[in-house]
Design a protein around this motif. Structure first.
Motif, PDB file in Angstrom:
ATOM      1  N   UNK A  15     -10.032   9.194  12.393  1.00  0.00           N
ATOM      2  CA  UNK A  15     -10.914   9.895  13.321  1.00  0.00           C
ATOM      3  C   UNK A  15     -11.541   8.921  14.307  1.00  0.00           C
ATOM      4  N   UNK A  16     -11.811   7.716  13.835  1.00  0.00           N
ATOM      5  CA  UNK A  16     -12.436   6.699  14.669  1.00  0.00           C
ATOM      6  C   UNK A  16     -11.620   6.339  15.891  1.00  0.00           C
ATOM      7  N   UNK A  17     -10.296   6.320  15.742  1.00  0.00           N
ATOM      8  CA  UNK A  17      -9.454   5.983  16.892  1.00  0.00           C
ATOM      9  C   UNK A  17      -9.576   7.053  17.977  1.00  0.00           C
ATOM     10  N   UNK A  18      -9.724   8.302  17.570  1.00  0.00           N
ATOM     11  CA  UNK A  18      -9.920   9.377  18.553  1.00  0.00           C
ATOM     12  C   UNK A  18     -11.315   9.285  19.181  1.00  0.00           C
ATOM     13  N   UNK A  19     -12.336   8.977  18.358  1.00  0.00           N
ATOM     14  CA  UNK A  19     -13.688   8.826  18.906  1.00  0.00           C
ATOM     15  C   UNK A  19     -13.722   7.712  19.951  1.00  0.00           C
ATOM     16  N   UNK A  20     -13.056   6.602  19.646  1.00  0.00           N
ATOM     17  CA  UNK A  20     -12.989   5.493  20.605  1.00  0.00           C
ATOM     18  C   UNK A  20     -12.305   5.927  21.894  1.00  0.00           C
ATOM     19  N   UNK A  21     -11.181   6.609  21.752  1.00  0.00           N
ATOM     20  CA  UNK A  21     -10.427   7.050  22.918  1.00  0.00           C
ATOM     21  C   UNK A  21     -11.224   7.972  23.811  1.00  0.00           C
ATOM     22  N   UNK A  22     -12.047   8.820  23.197  1.00  0.00           N
ATOM     23  CA  UNK A  22     -12.840   9.771  23.973  1.00  0.00           C
ATOM     24  C   UNK A  22     -13.987   9.102  24.719  1.00  0.00           C
ATOM     25  N   UNK A  23     -14.232   7.838  24.424  1.00  0.00           N
ATOM     26  CA  UNK A  23     -15.270   7.087  25.141  1.00  0.00           C
ATOM     27  C   UNK A  23     -14.682   6.286  26.304  1.00  0.00           C
ATOM     28  N   UNK A  24     -13.369   6.348  26.464  1.00  0.00           N
ATOM     29  CA  UNK A  24     -12.689   5.622  27.534  1.00  0.00           C
ATOM     30  C   UNK A  24     -12.449   6.591  28.695  1.00  0.00           C
ATOM     31  N   UNK A  25     -13.210   6.460  29.795  1.00  0.00           N
ATOM     32  CA  UNK A  25     -13.088   7.412  30.908  1.00  0.00           C
ATOM     33  C   UNK A  25     -11.668   7.516  31.475  1.00  0.00           C
ATOM     34  N   UNK A  26     -10.946   6.411  31.543  1.00  0.00           N
ATOM     35  CA  UNK A  26      -9.578   6.451  32.086  1.00  0.00           C
ATOM     36  C   UNK A  26      -8.658   7.255  31.170  1.00  0.00           C
ATOM     37  N   UNK A  27      -8.824   7.086  29.872  1.00  0.00           N
ATOM     38  CA  UNK A  27      -8.027   7.823  28.893  1.00  0.00           C
ATOM     39  C   UNK A  27      -8.361   9.312  28.944  1.00  0.00           C
ATOM     40  N   UNK A  28      -9.643   9.621  28.985  1.00  0.00           N
ATOM     41  CA  UNK A  28     -10.091  11.013  29.050  1.00  0.00           C
ATOM     42  C   UNK A  28      -9.524  11.690  30.301  1.00  0.00           C
ATOM     43  N   UNK A  29      -9.526  10.978  31.407  1.00  0.00           N
ATOM     44  CA  UNK A  29      -9.020  11.521  32.671  1.00  0.00           C
ATOM     45  C   UNK A  29      -7.543  11.899  32.564  1.00  0.00           C
ATOM     46  N   UNK A  30      -6.792  11.158  31.756  1.00  0.00           N
ATOM     47  CA  UNK A  30      -5.364  11.459  31.570  1.00  0.00           C
ATOM     48  C   UNK A  30      -5.146  12.599  30.572  1.00  0.00           C
ATOM     49  N   UNK A  31      -5.991  12.683  29.557  1.00  0.00           N
ATOM     50  CA  UNK A  31      -5.773  13.660  28.487  1.00  0.00           C
ATOM     51  C   UNK A  31      -6.373  15.033  28.766  1.00  0.00           C
ATOM     52  N   UNK A  32      -7.502  15.074  29.436  1.00  0.00           N
ATOM     53  CA  UNK A  32      -8.191  16.357  29.674  1.00  0.00           C
ATOM     54  C   UNK A  32      -7.281  17.400  30.327  1.00  0.00           C
ATOM     55  N   UNK A  33      -6.527  17.058  31.391  1.00  0.00           N
ATOM     56  CA  UNK A  33      -5.712  18.090  32.052  1.00  0.00           C
ATOM     57  C   UNK A  33      -4.506  18.571  31.240  1.00  0.00           C
ATOM     58  N   UNK A  34      -4.184  17.919  30.143  1.00  0.00           N
ATOM     59  CA  UNK A  34      -3.020  18.344  29.356  1.00  0.00           C
ATOM     60  C   UNK A  34      -3.234  19.700  28.701  1.00  0.00           C
ATOM     61  N   UNK A  35      -4.499  20.046  28.445  1.00  0.00           N
ATOM     62  CA  UNK A  35      -4.794  21.310  27.775  1.00  0.00           C
ATOM     63  C   UNK A  35      -4.488  21.287  26.292  1.00  0.00           C
ATOM     64  N   UNK A  36      -4.178  20.131  25.743  1.00  0.00           N
ATOM     65  CA  UNK A  36      -3.783  20.042  24.334  1.00  0.00           C
ATOM     66  C   UNK A  36      -5.003  20.088  23.416  1.00  0.00           C
ATOM     67  N   UNK A  37      -4.929  20.988  22.451  1.00  0.00           N
ATOM     68  CA  UNK A  37      -5.864  21.001  21.333  1.00  0.00           C
ATOM     69  C   UNK A  37      -4.998  20.709  20.115  1.00  0.00           C
ATOM     70  N   UNK A  38      -5.123  19.508  19.596  1.00  0.00           N
ATOM     71  CA  UNK A  38      -4.267  19.019  18.519  1.00  0.00           C
ATOM     72  C   UNK A  38      -5.002  19.059  17.195  1.00  0.00           C
ATOM     73  N   UNK A  39      -4.378  19.690  16.212  1.00  0.00           N
ATOM     74  CA  UNK A  39      -4.919  19.642  14.850  1.00  0.00           C
ATOM     75  C   UNK A  39      -3.946  18.813  14.012  1.00  0.00           C
ATOM     76  N   UNK A  40      -4.493  17.806  13.342  1.00  0.00           N
ATOM     77  CA  UNK A  40      -3.687  16.977  12.446  1.00  0.00           C
ATOM     78  C   UNK A  40      -4.180  17.224  11.029  1.00  0.00           C
ATOM     79  N   UNK A  41      -3.274  17.693  10.193  1.00  0.00           N
ATOM     80  CA  UNK A  41      -3.591  17.919   8.794  1.00  0.00           C
ATOM     81  C   UNK A  41      -2.964  16.792   7.990  1.00  0.00           C
ATOM     82  N   UNK A  42      -3.827  15.983   7.396  1.00  0.00           N
ATOM     83  CA  UNK A  42      -3.382  14.846   6.588  1.00  0.00           C
ATOM     84  C   UNK A  42      -3.408  15.210   5.118  1.00  0.00           C
ATOM     85  N   UNK A  43      -2.538  14.558   4.368  1.00  0.00           N
ATOM     86  CA  UNK A  43      -2.552  14.677   2.910  1.00  0.00           C
ATOM     87  C   UNK A  43      -2.659  13.272   2.318  1.00  0.00           C
TER      88      UNK A  43
END
Length: 136
Positions: A15-43
């Motif tokens: 989860x931390x890697x996603x939290x870090x990524x969401x704090x990077x404005x350049x990364x957010x700018x690339x990901x926001x328009x994708x419209x992706x809502x990703x659910x990852x189910x780990x075991x």
């Protein structure tokens, strides 16, 4: 034996890697328009992360967050190895190491962006002294 001892560690590191990524404005700018809502189910251990890219939000736990339009299913160890750059997602999908539901092709378009987080993930593990996860 699994590398993560419990669900809390999965949320802390994967989860931390996603939290870090969401704090990077350049990364957010690339990901926001994708419209992706990703659910990852780990075991091993069980944990669920929902990454709402349009709204730049991360939800932890089953039944939280918006409905996903892409879902991935994998062991937490596979998730760890992915962020270390040791798992090639299309190959893992073909081999059945990762299962997917939804428009996976859309998700694959953001893989180059995800790869920019490999270094920060390693740094997070190093800072926490988790050589066991780095060597996985």
């Amino acid at each position: 034996m699994t590398a993560f001892t419990d669900e809390a560690e999965v949320y802390e590191f994967l989860g931390g890697v996603f939290r870090q990524g969401m704090q990077d404005p350049a990364l957010v700018e690339k990901l926001r328009p994708t419209g992706i809502v990703l659910r990852i189910t780990y075991t091993d251990p069980d944990a669920v992360l929902t990454v709402d890219m349009p709204n730049t939000q991360l939800h932890e736990g089953a039944g939280t967050g918006p409905e996903p339009n892409v879902e991935l299913f994998m062991t937490a160890d596979t998730g760890n190895r992915f962020w270390l750059g040791k798992v090639i997602l299309p190959v893992a999908l073909a081999k059945g190491q990762v299962r997917a539901k939804g428009p996976v092709a859309k998700l694959l378009t953001v893989l180059p962006v995800a790869k920019s987080m490999f270094g920060p993930y390693r740094e997070q593990l190093q800072a926490a002294g988790r050589t066991d996860l780095l060597d996985a």
